[in-house]
Each structure stands twice: as structure tokens, then as C-alpha cells.
Design an enzyme around this catalytic site. Structure first.
Site, PDB file in Angstrom:
ATOM      1  N   HIS A  18     -20.464   5.024   9.683  1.00  0.00           N
ATOM      2  CA  HIS A  18     -19.388   4.926   9.015  1.00  0.00           C
ATOM      3  C   HIS A  18     -18.209   5.149   9.551  1.00  0.00           C
ATOM      4  O   HIS A  18     -17.227   4.450   9.147  1.00  0.00           O
ATOM      5  CB  HIS A  18     -19.625   6.181   7.997  1.00  0.00           C
ATOM      6  CG  HIS A  18     -20.760   6.014   6.892  1.00  0.00           C
ATOM      7  ND1 HIS A  18     -21.560   7.029   6.658  1.00  0.00           N
ATOM      8  CD2 HIS A  18     -21.254   5.360   6.023  1.00  0.00           C
ATOM      9  CE1 HIS A  18     -22.580   6.987   5.910  1.00  0.00           C
ATOM     10  NE2 HIS A  18     -22.472   5.721   5.585  1.00  0.00           N
ATOM     11  N   LYS A  42     -29.929  11.130  -5.539  1.00  0.00           N
ATOM     12  CA  LYS A  42     -30.471  11.801  -4.613  1.00  0.00           C
ATOM     13  C   LYS A  42     -30.038  13.439  -4.629  1.00  0.00           C
ATOM     14  O   LYS A  42     -29.002  13.832  -5.036  1.00  0.00           O
ATOM     15  CB  LYS A  42     -29.726  11.221  -3.323  1.00  0.00           C
ATOM     16  CG  LYS A  42     -30.272   9.610  -3.226  1.00  0.00           C
ATOM     17  CD  LYS A  42     -29.519   9.123  -1.927  1.00  0.00           C
ATOM     18  CE  LYS A  42     -30.127   7.629  -1.684  1.00  0.00           C
ATOM     19  NZ  LYS A  42     -29.273   7.072  -0.595  1.00  0.00           N
ATOM     20  N   ARG A  92     -26.399  -3.406   7.219  1.00  0.00           N
ATOM     21  CA  ARG A  92     -27.190  -3.095   8.169  1.00  0.00           C
ATOM     22  C   ARG A  92     -28.209  -4.078   8.533  1.00  0.00           C
ATOM     23  O   ARG A  92     -28.684  -4.387   9.423  1.00  0.00           O
ATOM     24  CB  ARG A  92     -27.642  -1.801   8.120  1.00  0.00           C
ATOM     25  CG  ARG A  92     -26.752  -0.550   8.265  1.00  0.00           C
ATOM     26  CD  ARG A  92     -27.364   0.650   7.958  1.00  0.00           C
ATOM     27  NE  ARG A  92     -27.855   0.577   6.471  1.00  0.00           N
ATOM     28  CZ  ARG A  92     -28.639   1.369   5.865  1.00  0.00           C
ATOM     29  NH1 ARG A  92     -28.475   2.777   6.279  1.00  0.00           N
ATOM     30  NH2 ARG A  92     -28.934   1.148   4.629  1.00  0.00           N
ATOM     31  N   SER A 130     -28.105   7.788   6.113  1.00  0.00           N
ATOM     32  CA  SER A 130     -27.843   9.096   5.982  1.00  0.00           C
ATOM     33  C   SER A 130     -28.987   9.651   5.565  1.00  0.00           C
ATOM     34  O   SER A 130     -29.319  11.014   6.151  1.00  0.00           O
ATOM     35  CB  SER A 130     -26.836   9.449   4.769  1.00  0.00           C
ATOM     36  OG  SER A 130     -25.524   8.872   5.298  1.00  0.00           O
TER      37      SER A 130
END
Length: 164
Positions: A18, A42, A92, A130
Site C-alpha cells: 500500500h 471481514k 497484483r 492484508s
């Protein structure tokens, strides 16, 4: 006229990937606003206030970046409110591509004037998420090379406190 970018996410926790994305966006845009949202699907390690404080510390070295809470509603609406020209998204892998392509198309339908700018993750962070950070940290693994030092300390504190 200054160019403003919105970088939204749940950032739980904020990683070096990040930081890398923000540093790169800050070179392209006059102002980068990191919008910290809560992902209700989450279980969060940090509350919104903690995330904002950790992110502010992690990006303090970048002069044209600010951090705010995204308290709900459509992200495109927040982009409109702050006068953003673009939304920054990190990419990604191919799974991210499909997801981000759909989000970008929906955002474009909502506001054709706000662009989605995709920044490819630096190679050394392409595997990083994360969720993976939290999983490794929860078992006492070393995440010190993957997150800013202040985040590493805070993550360790959280997991030490939950095991007590």
C-alpha cells in the site's frame, strides 16, 4: 488545476505494498486521499480510527497525501465529494484484474468523468495481501519486511493482547 486521486480500501492492515502504491500515486497526482473503509464482510483487526492513525504515520513522509474515513455509501460518491479526478487501484494478479475491471466499469457508469487508474504492484509485493499478513502474524510469523514498522508493532500488540 490540481489533480486529485482517491485511494480507497479497508487497509487492515496497511502494508508496504500500500505504501508503495501511495508513493507512486503521489508522484502522478497533486493530492492523494486515502479513504479508509470498513469491510463488513471481514473481521477487522483494527478499528477505523486505529487504521487512520497507523496510515497517517506510515505516509507522513509523503507531503501531498491525506487520510480520511470512508463512512459508507458508494466510493464514487466520495470521489465526487472530494473533487477527485481519479480513483487509484492496485493490481497484483489476474484475480485482482477481473475484480477491478468490473468495479471500474460500474464506477464509470456512475460518473464518466472520474477515471480509474490502475497501478501494478511492484514485483516484491505481488503476493502480499492484508489477509495473508494477518494469518502469518496470528501464528507469530515475521511480517516486519511486509508492513511499515509502526504497523508491525501494532499488529504484534493486537495478537499478543488477543492471546492473553
Amino acid at each position: 488545476m490540481s489533480k486529485v486521486a482517491l485511494f480507497p480500501g479497508s487497509f487492515d492492515p496497511f502494508t508496504n505494498g500500500h505504501v508503495d502504491t501511495v508513493e507512486r500515486a503521489a508522484k502522478v497526482f497533486d493530492r492523494v486521499v486515502i479513504a479508509v473503509a470498513t469491510n463488513t464482510s471481514k473481521k477487522s483487526l483494527f478499528n477505523t480510527g486505529e487504521k487512520i492513525e497507523l496510515i497517517q504515520q506510515a505516509v507522513a513522509h509523503i507531503g501531498n497525501v491525506e487520510v480520511m474515513e470512508h463512512s459508507g455509501g458508494l466510493t464514487i460518491s466520495l470521489a465526487q465529494q472530494i473533487g477527485a479526478d481519479a480513483m487509484i487501484r492496485g493490481l497484483r494478479n489476474i484475480q485482482d484484474f477481473e475484480y477491478e475491471m468490473n468495479i471500474a466499469a460500474m464506477n464509470k457508469l456512475q460518473d464518466a468523468e472520474i477515471e480509474t487508474v490502475i497501478l501494478m504492484a511492484s514485483e516484491k509485493y505481488r503476493f502480499l495481501s492484508s489477509s495473508l499478513i494477518k494469518e502469518v502474524a496470528s501464528f507469530g510469523g515475521d511480517i516486519s519486511e511486509l508492513v511499515p514498522a509502526n504497523v508491525n508493532h501494532a499488529v504484534k500488540e493486537k495478537y499478543n493482547n488477543t492471546e492473553a
